[in-house]
Design a protein around this motif. Structure first.
Motif, PDB file in Angstrom:
ATOM      1  N   ASP A 131      16.549 -24.080   8.620  1.00  0.00           N
ATOM      2  CA  ASP A 131      15.806 -24.997   9.476  1.00  0.00           C
ATOM      3  C   ASP A 131      16.143 -26.455   9.196  1.00  0.00           C
ATOM      4  O   ASP A 131      15.299 -27.343   9.269  1.00  0.00           O
ATOM      5  N   VAL A 132      17.403 -26.702   8.860  1.00  0.00           N
ATOM      6  CA  VAL A 132      17.998 -28.035   8.919  1.00  0.00           C
ATOM      7  C   VAL A 132      18.509 -28.173  10.351  1.00  0.00           C
ATOM      8  O   VAL A 132      18.810 -27.168  11.008  1.00  0.00           O
ATOM      9  N   GLY A 190      24.431 -18.264  17.616  1.00  0.00           N
ATOM     10  CA  GLY A 190      24.853 -17.581  18.830  1.00  0.00           C
ATOM     11  C   GLY A 190      26.313 -17.190  18.897  1.00  0.00           C
ATOM     12  O   GLY A 190      26.822 -16.941  19.998  1.00  0.00           O
ATOM     13  N   SER A 191      26.999 -17.079  17.782  1.00  0.00           N
ATOM     14  CA  SER A 191      28.428 -16.733  17.835  1.00  0.00           C
ATOM     15  C   SER A 191      28.628 -15.350  18.459  1.00  0.00           C
ATOM     16  O   SER A 191      29.423 -15.197  19.398  1.00  0.00           O
ATOM     17  N   SER A 212      17.162 -21.868  14.802  1.00  0.00           N
ATOM     18  CA  SER A 212      18.059 -20.889  15.405  1.00  0.00           C
ATOM     19  C   SER A 212      17.488 -20.364  16.725  1.00  0.00           C
ATOM     20  O   SER A 212      18.213 -20.234  17.720  1.00  0.00           O
ATOM     21  N   GLU A 213      16.190 -20.091  16.757  1.00  0.00           N
ATOM     22  CA  GLU A 213      15.558 -19.596  17.984  1.00  0.00           C
ATOM     23  C   GLU A 213      15.725 -20.594  19.125  1.00  0.00           C
ATOM     24  O   GLU A 213      16.092 -20.220  20.252  1.00  0.00           O
ATOM     25  N   GLU A 214      15.504 -21.854  18.826  1.00  0.00           N
ATOM     26  CA  GLU A 214      15.632 -22.880  19.861  1.00  0.00           C
ATOM     27  C   GLU A 214      17.076 -22.995  20.339  1.00  0.00           C
ATOM     28  O   GLU A 214      17.345 -23.102  21.542  1.00  0.00           O
ATOM     29  N   TYR A 215      18.011 -22.963  19.395  1.00  0.00           N
ATOM     30  CA  TYR A 215      19.427 -23.080  19.758  1.00  0.00           C
ATOM     31  C   TYR A 215      19.870 -21.894  20.612  1.00  0.00           C
ATOM     32  O   TYR A 215      20.540 -22.044  21.644  1.00  0.00           O
ATOM     33  N   VAL A 229      16.399 -13.699  22.866  1.00  0.00           N
ATOM     34  CA  VAL A 229      16.155 -13.982  21.456  1.00  0.00           C
ATOM     35  C   VAL A 229      14.709 -13.630  21.135  1.00  0.00           C
ATOM     36  O   VAL A 229      13.803 -13.892  21.935  1.00  0.00           O
ATOM     37  N   VAL A 230      14.495 -13.013  19.970  1.00  0.00           N
ATOM     38  CA  VAL A 230      13.168 -12.611  19.525  1.00  0.00           C
ATOM     39  C   VAL A 230      12.952 -13.161  18.116  1.00  0.00           C
ATOM     40  O   VAL A 230      13.793 -12.948  17.232  1.00  0.00           O
TER      41      VAL A 230
END
Length: 389
Positions: A131-132, A190-191, A212-215, A229-230
């Motif tokens: 969460d950086v 998301g790779s 990561s969820e937001e991205y 995404v979950v």
């Protein structure tokens, strides 16, 4: 003492030089080293121009160096009491001469998941690393944004080419085709979601990182991918119908409870479904440096212990289809990440501060050296749930 400039004078620093000579180098100087105190007093070890220069900025830095304690030296570097110039792989290669014994902290990290619960501990640990701001990681990752080892055909190949080969390998190893449903454990940036989603594969990305969820959500919307995404822990996740495959890129290190992981594989996979996973590894699951445990991957993050994992697989219905040794691939990957980080130094420091830059500089070069020297391993593993009679 091997070609040592005796300009320190003080008995304390003389003792330090003798200690470095004995503990770090033994009978042979492996890499030319210079240690320079504030004010310019200098010791040199080995012949020729120093490949590594350690600059001691103050008494805190000198104290850390005198202890030859790996964790204290890393902390002194992060706070600016020590600086390192020159070959960072060479600097990391000095580690065998240092000690790194902090048993109480190590024990506490192992106990915490049992005291407060693994799922809660995992969320805290993942947040501490991931969460950086996503933009920080994108400074050193390649355009695929894959945060695990690539698969190279040659050492001078571009990282992006090698990462796309690895992603294609995962897709092909699982026999995926358009319309298939895949659970991507970890999600990252998301790779796999992008590579597989562009082929019409329906990817569900699990993550417990808010960044990561937001991205991932933005990526899926922007590229109109047949994915979702979950935000849920893998061990707590339940699906309304089983998946054709499960893909785990560099996340097994966060899943050290192998029996629980394998039960989830059986619960979430269709008969005939496959699992692809890759991970950094060690013969001792919890044998990680104190610096990594405190500043990079806290809690009971653990390297993949292949023999222990395969022992548990052997007790399950799952079958092992292949195992690939990726130690050299991960060395090349970490080296490329470290070089990218250094190239972006000024921007990173301006946006996130020098401490974060220095922390990841130690982490990436140290990891590269561990893979290069054989101190760490890496594997790709493919499993299958057999078709039921």
């Amino acid at each position: 003492m091997s070609q040592c400039a005796t300009v320190f004078g003080a008995s304390a620093t003389d003792r330090l030089a003798r200690l470095i000579q004995k503990r770090v180098f033994g009978d042979r100087v492996k890499i030319p080293l210079e240690v320079r105190l504030w004010g310019g007093r200098t010791y040199r070890f080995g012949a020729g121009e120093p490949a590594v220069k350690i600059l001691v900025k103050d008494r805190k830095g000198l104290s850390a160096l005198r202890r030859l304690d790996e964790l204290r030296i890393c902390e002194a570097y992060m706070n600016g009491s020590l600086d390192v110039l020159g070959d960072m792989l060479g600097f990391a290669s000095l580690r065998p001469g240092l000690h790194d014994h902090h048993p109480l902290y190590d024990l506490w990290q192992r106990i915490v998941p049992w005291l407060v619960g693994r799922i809660k501990t995992d969320r805290h640990a993942i947040a501490a690393h991931y969460d950086v701001a996503s933009d920080f990681y994108l400074q050193f990752l390649d355009p695929t944004r894959c945060y695990s080892q690539a698969v190279f055909e040659r050492d001078d190949e571009p990282l992006e080419t090698a990462q796309r080969r690895k992603l294609d390998f995962a897709i092909d190893a699982c026999h995926l085709k358009p319309g298939d449903r895949v659970l991507d454990v970890g999600g990252g940036w998301g790779s796999f979601t992008e590579q597989a989603g562009a082929r019409g594969i329906q990817v569900t990305s699990l993550t417990i990182s808010h960044e990561s969820e937001e991205y991932l959500s933005d990526l899926i919307d922007r590229l109109q991918l047949p994915c979702r995404v979950v935000n849920q822990d893998f061990l707590a996740y339940r699906a309304s119908e089983p998946y054709d495959a499960i893909v785990i890129l560099g996340v097994m290190e966060h899943l050290p409870d192998y029996p629980a992981v394998l039960r989830q594989f059986q619960r979430l996979l269709k008969p005939g479904g496959r699992v692809y996973l890759d991970a950094s590894a060690s013969r001792n699951k919890y044998d990680k440096p104190s610096f990594i445990a405190r500043y990079i991957f806290p809690a009971d993050h653990a390297f993949l212990c292949l023999h222990e994992f395969l022992h548990e697989v052997a007790k399950s219905p799952l079958e092992v289809l292949r195992v690939d040794n990726d130690r050299h691939n991960y060395y090349l990957t970490c080296k490329a990440w470290a070089e990218n980080l250094e190239a972006a130094r000024e921007d990173i420091i301006a946006r996130w501060g020098e401490t974060l830059y220095r922390r990841f500089r130690l982490y990436l070069w140290g990891s590269a050296q561990a893979f290069l020297s054989g101190g760490a391993d890496a594997f790709r593993v493919v499993l299958e749930r057999p078709l039921e009679a």
